[in-house]
Design a protein around this motif. Sequence first.
Motif, PDB file in Angstrom:
ATOM      1  N   ARG A  89       1.357  -1.252   0.005  1.00 37.73           N
ATOM      2  CA  ARG A  89       0.176  -0.063   0.195  1.00 37.73           C
ATOM      3  C   ARG A  89       0.883   1.410   0.188  1.00 37.73           C
ATOM      4  O   ARG A  89       0.706   2.848  -0.810  1.00 37.73           O
ATOM      5  N   ASP A  90       1.907   1.170   0.688  1.00 37.09           N
ATOM      6  CA  ASP A  90       2.370   2.572   0.864  1.00 37.09           C
ATOM      7  C   ASP A  90       3.639   2.311  -0.149  1.00 37.09           C
ATOM      8  O   ASP A  90       3.906   3.637  -0.444  1.00 37.09           O
ATOM      9  N   ARG A  91       4.043   1.379  -0.775  1.00 41.10           N
ATOM     10  CA  ARG A  91       4.884   1.785  -2.371  1.00 41.10           C
ATOM     11  C   ARG A  91       3.896   1.512  -2.897  1.00 41.10           C
ATOM     12  O   ARG A  91       4.044   3.084  -4.559  1.00 41.10           O
ATOM     13  N   ALA A  92       2.482   1.651  -3.264  1.00 38.26           N
ATOM     14  CA  ALA A  92       1.541   1.976  -4.863  1.00 38.26           C
ATOM     15  C   ALA A  92       1.132   3.532  -4.486  1.00 38.26           C
ATOM     16  O   ALA A  92       1.226   4.713  -4.948  1.00 38.26           O
ATOM     17  N   ARG A  93       1.473   4.761  -2.836  1.00 38.90           N
ATOM     18  CA  ARG A  93       1.207   6.080  -2.131  1.00 38.90           C
ATOM     19  C   ARG A  93       2.023   6.218  -2.973  1.00 38.90           C
ATOM     20  O   ARG A  93       1.979   7.535  -3.466  1.00 38.90           O
ATOM     21  N   ASP A  94       3.605   6.500  -2.890  1.00 36.47           N
ATOM     22  CA  ASP A  94       4.730   6.478  -3.632  1.00 36.47           C
ATOM     23  C   ASP A  94       4.502   6.683  -4.463  1.00 36.47           C
ATOM     24  O   ASP A  94       5.180   7.666  -5.633  1.00 36.47           O
ATOM     25  N   ALA A  95       3.723   5.534  -5.277  1.00 39.43           N
ATOM     26  CA  ALA A  95       4.480   5.352  -7.369  1.00 39.43           C
ATOM     27  C   ALA A  95       3.066   5.875  -7.978  1.00 39.43           C
ATOM     28  O   ALA A  95       3.767   6.531  -8.946  1.00 39.43           O
ATOM     29  N   LEU A  96       2.151   6.630  -6.807  1.00 42.17           N
ATOM     30  CA  LEU A  96       0.909   6.330  -7.828  1.00 42.17           C
ATOM     31  C   LEU A  96       0.466   7.928  -7.573  1.00 42.17           C
ATOM     32  O   LEU A  96      -0.951   8.446  -6.735  1.00 42.17           O
ATOM     33  N   PRO A  97       1.420   8.926  -7.629  1.00 40.26           N
ATOM     34  CA  PRO A  97       0.478  10.097  -6.855  1.00 40.26           C
ATOM     35  C   PRO A  97      -0.392  11.015  -7.299  1.00 40.26           C
ATOM     36  O   PRO A  97      -1.587  12.017  -6.375  1.00 40.26           O
ATOM     37  N   LYS A  98      -0.702  10.900  -8.677  1.00 46.48           N
ATOM     38  CA  LYS A  98      -2.106  11.289  -9.555  1.00 46.48           C
ATOM     39  C   LYS A  98      -3.223  10.537  -9.426  1.00 46.48           C
ATOM     40  O   LYS A  98      -4.107  10.716  -9.899  1.00 46.48           O
ATOM     41  N   PHE A  99      -3.039   9.298  -8.720  1.00 47.92           N
ATOM     42  CA  PHE A  99      -3.892   8.388  -8.923  1.00 47.92           C
ATOM     43  C   PHE A  99      -5.253   8.533  -7.961  1.00 47.92           C
ATOM     44  O   PHE A  99      -5.080   9.096  -7.222  1.00 47.92           O
ATOM     45  N   GLY A 100      -6.364   9.085  -9.419  1.00 42.86           N
ATOM     46  CA  GLY A 100      -8.054   9.417  -7.884  1.00 42.86           C
ATOM     47  C   GLY A 100      -8.791   8.499  -7.990  1.00 42.86           C
ATOM     48  O   GLY A 100      -9.466   9.093  -7.418  1.00 42.86           O
ATOM     49  N   GLY A 101      -7.834   7.320  -7.795  1.00 45.56           N
ATOM     50  CA  GLY A 101      -9.036   6.149  -7.111  1.00 45.56           C
ATOM     51  C   GLY A 101      -8.462   5.952  -5.304  1.00 45.56           C
ATOM     52  O   GLY A 101      -8.007   7.268  -5.112  1.00 45.56           O
TER      53      GLY A 101
END
Length: 241
Positions: free
Chosen positions: A194-206
């Motif tokens: 989860r933490d890696r996703a937050r860092d890798a996807l800063p503009k993720f709208g979902g």
Amino acid sequence: MAIADTLVKISRDLSRGVSALRFAPPVTHVYDPLDYARAPHEAYLRAWGGTKKRVLLLGMNPGPFGMAQTGVPFGDVSAVRDFLRVGGAVKRPPEEHPKRPVQGFDCPRSEVSGTRLWGFAKERFSSPERFFRDYFVVNYCPLAFMEESGKNFTPDKLPRAERDALFSVCDAALARVVSVLEPEFVVGVGAFARDRARDALPKFGGTIGTVLHPSPASPKANQGWARIVAKELAELGAPLP
């Protein structure tokens, strides 16, 4: 380019990217199943990754008796062969640890995390066709790390410089996967993912969330993981039958 073909290209680019990295002790052996287990890995992508998804489940990295053997995330042999109906030739890593042989689909050991995750998919969705209509499963990092003793070494414990170099390559690959599959939810199987996703996807709208990791090392996961994860997915708003 078709979605599955794009996922295959991302996978091959990721494998090439991590192959240039070097790791110091206590890591003594590094396995890349995207390379030596490319056949079943790409068979999985082509069989089940051909459409956009609503939920992307994101694992940490290959387990020694799962993806390290079959090339499929959480890839317990029986689950991959019998539920996912995926197979293919598995070669040997260039430098194999004597205590961690790659036996492919002949591996006699079970991957508990994999039996739990894919067992949940089978129990809840009945068929892979129904599960993959909305869901897909990938690992953030494609590499399995071992110490001299054969003990599994997780990527979060790497020294800062090695970790940053690895995460840079993996972040870029994850961003590409998300851009192709266009999920509404990216759900880390465990807090690390989860933490890696937050860092890798800063503009993720979902929605970026997490569910309990199915590892047998987790006392909570040993108390009915399928029930717990169903509740957690429902709380996130992810689709469930």
